[in-house]
Scaffold this motif. Structure first.
Motif, short mmCIF file in Angstrom:
data_model
loop_
_atom_site.label_atom_id
_atom_site.label_comp_id
_atom_site.label_asym_id
_atom_site.label_seq_id
_atom_site.Cartn_x
_atom_site.Cartn_y
_atom_site.Cartn_z
N GLU A 1 2.49 -0.42 -4.01
CA GLU A 1 1.25 0.74 -4.37
C GLU A 1 0.45 0.78 -4.79
O GLU A 1 -0.81 1.29 -5.02
CB GLU A 1 1.41 1.73 -2.76
CG GLU A 1 1.86 0.86 -1.65
CD GLU A 1 2.02 2.30 -0.34
OE1 GLU A 1 1.70 2.68 0.43
OE2 GLU A 1 3.00 3.60 -1.22
N THR A 2 0.81 1.17 -6.06
CA THR A 2 0.11 1.57 -7.17
C THR A 2 0.02 1.19 -8.55
O THR A 2 1.17 0.33 -8.68
CB THR A 2 0.62 3.08 -7.32
OG1 THR A 2 2.05 3.15 -7.68
CG2 THR A 2 0.36 4.00 -5.91
N GLU A 3 -0.73 1.52 -9.35
CA GLU A 3 -0.44 1.16 -11.13
C GLU A 3 0.71 1.07 -11.58
O GLU A 3 1.67 0.53 -12.42
CB GLU A 3 -1.73 1.14 -11.12
CG GLU A 3 -1.72 1.29 -13.38
CD GLU A 3 -2.58 1.94 -13.99
OE1 GLU A 3 -2.57 1.25 -15.33
OE2 GLU A 3 -3.34 3.20 -13.93
N ARG B 1 6.69 -0.09 -13.85
CA ARG B 1 7.91 -0.10 -13.55
C ARG B 1 8.49 -1.25 -13.12
O ARG B 1 9.38 -1.66 -13.87
CB ARG B 1 8.39 1.39 -12.35
CG ARG B 1 8.05 2.27 -13.35
CD ARG B 1 7.81 3.57 -11.68
NE ARG B 1 9.47 3.28 -11.31
CZ ARG B 1 9.40 3.55 -9.69
NH1 ARG B 1 8.81 4.47 -9.17
NH2 ARG B 1 11.11 3.41 -9.78
N ALA B 2 7.70 -2.24 -12.03
CA ALA B 2 8.58 -3.49 -11.91
C ALA B 2 8.51 -3.88 -13.96
O ALA B 2 9.84 -4.97 -13.73
CB ALA B 2 7.87 -3.98 -10.79
N THR C 1 -4.77 -4.78 -11.22
CA THR C 1 -4.83 -6.02 -12.28
C THR C 1 -4.88 -5.84 -13.20
O THR C 1 -4.97 -6.60 -13.53
CB THR C 1 -6.29 -6.27 -11.38
OG1 THR C 1 -6.95 -5.33 -11.49
CG2 THR C 1 -6.51 -6.32 -9.81
N GLN C 2 -5.07 -4.47 -13.96
CA GLN C 2 -5.20 -4.70 -15.32
C GLN C 2 -3.73 -4.55 -15.97
O GLN C 2 -4.14 -4.84 -17.33
CB GLN C 2 -5.78 -3.61 -15.61
CG GLN C 2 -7.39 -3.03 -15.12
CD GLN C 2 -8.46 -4.31 -15.88
OE1 GLN C 2 -7.82 -5.36 -16.66
NE2 GLN C 2 -8.79 -5.19 -14.48
N VAL C 3 -2.76 -4.68 -15.06
CA VAL C 3 -1.23 -4.06 -15.50
C VAL C 3 -0.81 -5.80 -15.90
O VAL C 3 -0.61 -6.56 -15.25
CB VAL C 3 -0.28 -3.95 -14.39
CG1 VAL C 3 1.27 -3.98 -15.27
CG2 VAL C 3 -0.82 -2.51 -13.62
#
Length: 267
Positions: A100-102, A107-108, A164-166
């Motif tokens: 749900e979050t950046e 972390r993933a 989307t910036q990860v």
């Protein structure tokens, strides 16, 4: 890690071509073997729902290892130990539910990458050839591993631009049923207004240069999803595809019926 299959998968998406796959929920590795034999681009082995254990997961992975089919595993939750063990068994990547979050997405990605980029521990298991190709595998793993978050809650809309910036994420997958449930329409694939909200999120992902995936609800929907811009396209779940075929055959002989909750017999 099947670097050939991963490269071809990414090349298809980069060229704007669909990559078709199968969601695997049944225990028999023959299901994945059939998908590989038919030349599907990917399979997702579902270890979140259903009864697949680690022995089942590795059996599915084994039949895909020398193919051109990317083999991903959906883990039960965002958990460092689950992701590490899944990749140690030789999966080409992980599908992570309920992201749900950046911060969760970062972390993933970290859990799926070796240091210094991440915090994945090195194991002498299948991925490293039981330790024999440790240097080779660890040199190529970070650049190739797939981390695919599933967007399945309405809360994701608040953080989608940052997500989307990860770095390290190529594809965002969508789960319409859970998304519908969090929007107040439990038990519906796409409740009122949900289809539009998913498409808006899909547009945000694509505008950021990333790709989108979804499981189609049937053959007409498969063509519709492709037209909408989803490129990682699931033909269906193995159990659902089997049921679809069974219903068609039973209808042809006048014996079709729906499965009821608790497997009760219709009165």
């Amino acid at each position: 890690m099947n670097t050939l299959a991963l490269r071809k998968f990414r090349e298809k998406l980069a060229a704007g071509r669909a990559a078709y796959g199968l969601w695997v929920t049944l225990e028999s590795p023959s299901v994945t073997e059939m998908a590989v034999a038919l030349g599907l681009d990917w399979v997702v082995i579902d270890a979140e729902h259903g009864c697949l254990d680690w022995a089942d997961v590795v059996a599915h992975l084994r039949v895909a290892v020398r193919s051109e089919t990317v083999a991903l595993v959906r883990v039960a939750e965002l958990d460092r130990g689950l992701i590490k063990r899944t990749l140690d068994l030789g999966a080409d990547g992980v599908v992570v539910p309920w992201v749900e979050t950046e911060e969760q997405l970062r972390r993933a990605v970290s859990f799926a990458h070796y240091p210094p980029e991440g915090c994945r521990g090195i194991g002498a298991e299948r991925a490293t050839g039981w330790g024999e190709c440790m240097a080779e595998h660890t040199a190529e793993a970070n650049a190739n591993v797939l981390v695919v978050p599933i967007i399945e809650t309405i809360r994701t809309a608040d953080d989608i631009d940052r997500m989307t910036q990860v770095d390290g994420v190529d594809v965002f997958f969508f789960g319409p049923a859970d998304f519908s449930s969090t929007a107040g329409f439990r038990g519906q694939w796409e409740g009122p207004g949900v289809a539009r909200r998913i498409l808006d999120l899909k547009d945000a992902v694509r505008n950021a240069g990333k790709h989108c995936g979804v499981v189609a609800a049937g053959d007409p929907n498969l063509a519709e999803r492709l037209e909408q811009g989803f490129l990682m396209l699931g033909l269906g779940l193995d159990g659902g595809l089997l049921l679809r075929s069974l219903h068609a055959s039973l209808a042809a002989v006048g014996r079709d019926r729906k499965i009821r909750s608790g497997f009760r017999i219709e009165e």
